[in-house]
Design a protein around this motif. Structure first.
Motif, PDB file in Angstrom:
ATOM      1  N   SER A  49     -32.159  -3.262  21.456  1.00 38.96           N
ATOM      2  CA  SER A  49     -32.230  -1.915  22.529  1.00 38.96           C
ATOM      3  C   SER A  49     -31.896  -1.562  23.748  1.00 38.96           C
ATOM      4  CB  SER A  49     -33.578  -2.528  22.736  1.00 38.96           C
ATOM      5  OG  SER A  49     -34.818  -3.513  21.737  1.00 38.96           O
ATOM      6  N   LEU A  50     -31.777  -0.622  23.625  1.00 36.98           N
ATOM      7  CA  LEU A  50     -30.808   0.087  24.560  1.00 36.98           C
ATOM      8  C   LEU A  50     -31.475   0.615  26.010  1.00 36.98           C
ATOM      9  CD1 LEU A  50     -28.337   1.619  21.931  1.00 36.98           C
ATOM     10  CD2 LEU A  50     -27.964  -0.205  23.103  1.00 36.98           C
ATOM     11  N   LYS A  51     -31.170   0.315  26.956  1.00 38.69           N
ATOM     12  CA  LYS A  51     -31.405   0.720  27.995  1.00 38.69           C
ATOM     13  C   LYS A  51     -30.564   2.499  28.709  1.00 38.69           C
ATOM     14  CE  LYS A  51     -32.633  -1.241  31.943  1.00 38.69           C
ATOM     15  NZ  LYS A  51     -32.324  -2.219  32.935  1.00 38.69           N
ATOM     16  N   THR A  52     -31.260   3.181  28.818  1.00 34.76           N
ATOM     17  CA  THR A  52     -30.535   4.728  28.910  1.00 34.76           C
ATOM     18  C   THR A  52     -30.474   5.175  29.409  1.00 34.76           C
ATOM     19  OG1 THR A  52     -32.297   5.510  27.537  1.00 34.76           O
ATOM     20  CG2 THR A  52     -30.502   5.014  26.029  1.00 34.76           C
ATOM     21  N   ASP A  53     -29.609   6.629  30.239  1.00 42.15           N
ATOM     22  CA  ASP A  53     -29.771   6.934  31.701  1.00 42.15           C
ATOM     23  C   ASP A  53     -30.229   8.635  31.465  1.00 42.15           C
ATOM     24  OD1 ASP A  53     -29.465   5.153  33.501  1.00 42.15           O
ATOM     25  OD2 ASP A  53     -27.462   5.123  33.007  1.00 42.15           O
ATOM     26  N   ASP A  54     -30.007   9.207  29.827  1.00 49.68           N
ATOM     27  CA  ASP A  54     -29.999  10.627  29.877  1.00 49.68           C
ATOM     28  C   ASP A  54     -30.294  10.649  28.431  1.00 49.68           C
ATOM     29  OD1 ASP A  54     -27.512  10.750  27.970  1.00 49.68           O
ATOM     30  OD2 ASP A  54     -26.140  10.559  30.315  1.00 49.68           O
ATOM     31  N   ILE A  55     -31.102  12.015  27.809  1.00 46.42           N
ATOM     32  CA  ILE A  55     -31.148  12.135  26.537  1.00 46.42           C
ATOM     33  C   ILE A  55     -30.264  11.997  25.657  1.00 46.42           C
ATOM     34  CG2 ILE A  55     -30.572  14.678  26.174  1.00 46.42           C
ATOM     35  CD1 ILE A  55     -34.110  13.075  26.201  1.00 46.42           C
ATOM     36  N   VAL A  56     -29.355  12.086  25.927  1.00 46.72           N
ATOM     37  CA  VAL A  56     -27.832  12.534  24.371  1.00 46.72           C
ATOM     38  C   VAL A  56     -27.684  10.643  24.677  1.00 46.72           C
ATOM     39  CG1 VAL A  56     -25.813  12.325  24.698  1.00 46.72           C
ATOM     40  CG2 VAL A  56     -26.941  14.447  25.596  1.00 46.72           C
ATOM     41  N   GLN A  57     -27.810   9.317  25.323  1.00 47.96           N
ATOM     42  CA  GLN A  57     -28.188   8.345  24.960  1.00 47.96           C
ATOM     43  C   GLN A  57     -28.972   8.130  24.108  1.00 47.96           C
ATOM     44  OE1 GLN A  57     -27.304   6.303  28.735  1.00 47.96           O
ATOM     45  NE2 GLN A  57     -25.248   6.946  28.880  1.00 47.96           N
ATOM     46  N   VAL A  58     -30.195   8.956  24.488  1.00 50.04           N
ATOM     47  CA  VAL A  58     -32.165   8.516  23.567  1.00 50.04           C
ATOM     48  C   VAL A  58     -31.747   8.897  22.059  1.00 50.04           C
ATOM     49  CG1 VAL A  58     -33.645   8.896  23.397  1.00 50.04           C
ATOM     50  CG2 VAL A  58     -32.982   8.586  26.250  1.00 50.04           C
ATOM     51  N   VAL A  59     -30.622   9.778  22.232  1.00 50.53           N
ATOM     52  CA  VAL A  59     -30.357  10.565  21.057  1.00 50.53           C
ATOM     53  C   VAL A  59     -29.810   9.378  19.902  1.00 50.53           C
ATOM     54  CG1 VAL A  59     -29.856  12.659  19.709  1.00 50.53           C
ATOM     55  CG2 VAL A  59     -31.311  13.067  21.232  1.00 50.53           C
ATOM     56  N   MET A  60     -28.557   9.373  20.621  1.00 49.38           N
ATOM     57  CA  MET A  60     -28.181   8.243  20.329  1.00 49.38           C
ATOM     58  C   MET A  60     -28.178   6.819  19.549  1.00 49.38           C
ATOM     59  SD  MET A  60     -25.190   9.821  19.557  1.00 49.38           S
ATOM     60  CE  MET A  60     -23.740   9.119  18.587  1.00 49.38           C
ATOM     61  N   ALA A  61     -29.421   5.974  21.210  1.00 48.12           N
ATOM     62  CA  ALA A  61     -29.542   5.318  20.507  1.00 48.12           C
ATOM     63  C   ALA A  61     -30.348   5.406  19.469  1.00 48.12           C
ATOM     64  CB  ALA A  61     -30.233   4.801  21.488  1.00 48.12           C
ATOM     65  N   ASN A  62     -31.073   5.986  18.886  1.00 47.07           N
ATOM     66  CA  ASN A  62     -31.948   5.983  17.497  1.00 47.07           C
ATOM     67  C   ASN A  62     -31.253   6.312  16.003  1.00 47.07           C
ATOM     68  OD1 ASN A  62     -34.924   6.423  16.667  1.00 47.07           O
ATOM     69  ND2 ASN A  62     -33.726   8.392  15.821  1.00 47.07           N
TER      70      ASN A  62
END
Length: 124
Positions: A49-62
């Protein structure tokens, strides 16, 4: 909504990883979005699981296969909307301090609330 870390709700803890060597294939690993850590988890077949800081990281995490994507509360509504629009397999989560915050998370559309108790230090 999934609840992780509450004393009356059964849950699988997340183990916080400080460095690549902390990542293990026998548990749910948690770390900040970092490509080298993601690559390590994928290489050894570990759940993460990942802690993210922005929407690009959210998309990439998925896209990378994260089970949970933890966002700051300020990003949660946008992340939940993107996740719904693109049918993410990952769940959007926010770390909370009290049960009173659950209603706000519901209104933001997040998938899970994580209490601090649900995160263990994976560096032992």
């Amino acid at each position: 909504m999934k609840i992780i870390g509450h004393s009356i709700v059964p849950y699988e803890p997340l183990f916080y990883c400080h460095k690549e060597s902390d990542i293990r294939s026998d548990r749910q690993n948690l770390f900040y979005y970092q490509e080298s850590m993601i690559a390590r988890a994928i290489k050894i077949g570990a759940n993460f699981s990942l802690k993210t800081d922005d929407i690009v990281q959210v998309v990439m995490a998925n896209a990378c296969g994260a089970k949970y994507i933890i966002t700051p509360k300020e990003l949660a509504k946008e992340a939940a909307k993107v996740a719904q629009n693109y049918l993410f397999d990952s769940q959007i989560c926010v770390i909370i301090e009290s049960q009173a915050e659950i209603k706000e998370l519901y209104e933001l559309g997040v998938d899970a609330a994580i209490f601090a108790k649900g995160i263990k230090d994976g560096n032992f």
